[in-house]
Design a protein around this motif. Structure first.
Motif, mmCIF file in Angstrom:
data_model
loop_
_atom_site.group_PDB
_atom_site.id
_atom_site.type_symbol
_atom_site.label_atom_id
_atom_site.label_comp_id
_atom_site.label_asym_id
_atom_site.label_seq_id
_atom_site.Cartn_x
_atom_site.Cartn_y
_atom_site.Cartn_z
ATOM 1 N N GLU A 193 0.741 -1.024 -5.102
ATOM 2 C CA GLU A 193 -0.642 -1.214 -5.579
ATOM 3 C C GLU A 193 -0.976 -0.205 -6.683
ATOM 4 O O GLU A 193 -0.452 0.895 -6.699
ATOM 5 C CB GLU A 193 -1.652 -1.155 -4.429
ATOM 6 C CG GLU A 193 -1.653 0.142 -3.683
ATOM 7 C CD GLU A 193 -2.733 0.210 -2.583
ATOM 8 O OE1 GLU A 193 -3.356 -0.806 -2.256
ATOM 9 O OE2 GLU A 193 -2.919 1.316 -2.062
ATOM 10 N N SER A 248 0.835 -1.206 0.000
ATOM 11 C CA SER A 248 0.000 0.000 0.000
ATOM 12 C C SER A 248 0.870 1.256 0.000
ATOM 13 O O SER A 248 2.054 1.211 0.358
ATOM 14 C CB SER A 248 -0.895 0.004 1.236
ATOM 15 O OG SER A 248 -0.113 0.285 2.389
ATOM 16 N N TYR A 249 0.282 2.379 -0.386
ATOM 17 C CA TYR A 249 1.002 3.660 -0.369
ATOM 18 C C TYR A 249 1.414 4.029 1.043
ATOM 19 O O TYR A 249 2.510 4.536 1.272
ATOM 20 C CB TYR A 249 0.136 4.754 -1.009
ATOM 21 C CG TYR A 249 -0.011 4.468 -2.476
ATOM 22 C CD1 TYR A 249 0.985 4.843 -3.364
ATOM 23 C CD2 TYR A 249 -1.094 3.739 -2.958
ATOM 24 C CE1 TYR A 249 0.895 4.511 -4.703
ATOM 25 C CE2 TYR A 249 -1.190 3.407 -4.292
ATOM 26 C CZ TYR A 249 -0.194 3.791 -5.159
ATOM 27 O OH TYR A 249 -0.266 3.454 -6.477
ATOM 28 N N LYS A 250 0.525 3.767 1.976
ATOM 29 C CA LYS A 250 0.795 4.086 3.375
ATOM 30 C C LYS A 250 2.023 3.314 3.876
ATOM 31 O O LYS A 250 2.923 3.881 4.487
ATOM 32 C CB LYS A 250 -0.448 3.701 4.187
ATOM 33 C CG LYS A 250 -0.498 4.235 5.567
ATOM 34 C CD LYS A 250 -1.876 3.920 6.161
ATOM 35 C CE LYS A 250 -1.908 4.224 7.642
ATOM 36 N NZ LYS A 250 -3.277 4.046 8.177
ATOM 37 N N HIS A 257 -7.920 6.637 -1.459
ATOM 38 C CA HIS A 257 -6.650 6.294 -0.831
ATOM 39 C C HIS A 257 -6.737 6.576 0.647
ATOM 40 O O HIS A 257 -7.600 7.296 1.120
ATOM 41 C CB HIS A 257 -5.495 7.068 -1.462
ATOM 42 C CG HIS A 257 -5.826 8.473 -1.820
ATOM 43 N ND1 HIS A 257 -6.329 9.380 -0.925
ATOM 44 C CD2 HIS A 257 -5.764 9.140 -3.003
ATOM 45 C CE1 HIS A 257 -6.545 10.527 -1.523
ATOM 46 N NE2 HIS A 257 -6.230 10.422 -2.794
#
Lengths: 185, 185
Positions: free
Chosen positions: A154, A117-119, B182
């Motif tokens: 992702e 994930s970006y997080k 997001h």
């Protein structure tokens, strides 16, 4: 960040070497500079394409463009031209950072391997270890190249089933998601 | 969303009409389609530039391009070509949405008027009322045009003092910040 022109696939899924697009260099270099990524590698194994990129970059960093538009110079200075991804990895290692973990981008979900994930990737970047984020041109990175990567990030999803962004826009959005200053939620 | 070629400023701050860039149409239409904005208005008062945009759009929506790459068709179908911002507002009103609030983008902070945050504007968009987000080409929208807008959205800032994104990348990042799915924080 790296933008590679090989190994990528064409519309029919065949592995090809794509041609360099001038605006990819400008747009991604400007985004790399804005969001503070360390470098922008442009990868092509073709000698004439490599010379073309060198010519464009030197116009803006040393030639007429460098005084006409110094802001463009500051962006295009981020570009390093390499013939292969191995050359990129060696260049990063030689800079004293060590070999980076390779993270690849793909516009579709990979069934066998969920994307990071970006997080989570944002956190990894803050660790100080080196990471190389790789974008493919044309119809995207080849499957064997994706399979070898340390991480797959992702895909960017909008609000619709459609997600066919240009590589320029996808790269800018990813840099913003990973390194931008914002408070959206 | 609208991309306008007048009234914008050149490098020296003079008000000009800029030329249309082919990749602006493609990249922004693809991002508009991905994030689910309702329409993409391309505004130019110049008859020859209007014809050029019509030619590009019809190639991909009706001509050879529409069967060669149907995904590109779905993006370029979002484009409406108009001669002025008033024509855009009237077109939106005529669609039954009512006149939209105009929100302008600007790469720098406006001293006299703080920009609305992405978080706040994201909420406004969810209200169901119509909003038009306007981007300028060249060196950006003219000061008088900005002064007349209902809202100014805050600039995109990276991690550096540098923020010279292409309009293509800026538009994509804004759509992602305002409409993307997001969880970054």
């Amino acid at each position: 960040m790296a933008l590679t022109h090989y190994p990528v696939v064409n519309k029919n899924g065949e592995i090809i070497t794509s041609a360099v697009t001038n605006l990819d260099l400008h747009d991604i270099a400007r985004a790399v500079r804005t969001f503070g990524a360390r470098a922008f590698y442009v990868v092509t194994p073709l000698a004439d394409q490599k010379r073309l990129v060198e010519k464009i970059v030197s116009h803006w960093t040393e030639g007429f463009g460098s005084t006409y538009n110094p802001k463009r110079r500051k962006a295009l200075e981020m570009i390093h031209i390499k013939e292969s991804m191995n050359q990129v990895l060696e260049h990063i290692a030689a800079s004293g950072e060590g070999f980076p973990k390779v993270t690849v981008t793909c516009a579709r979900d990979i069934d066998t391997r969920p994307g990071i994930s970006y997080k989570a990737f944002r956190k990894l970047l803050q660790s100080g270890n080196p990471y190389l984020l790789v974008f493919g041109t044309a119809w995207g990175l080849s499957e064997p190249f994706i399979a070898k990567a340390d991480y797959i990030i992702e895909p960017i999803k909008g609000n619709t089933g459609y997600n066919h962004l240009s590589v320029r826009c996808a790269a800018a959005i990813m840099l913003d998601r990973l390194m931008g200053k914002h408070n959206l939620n």
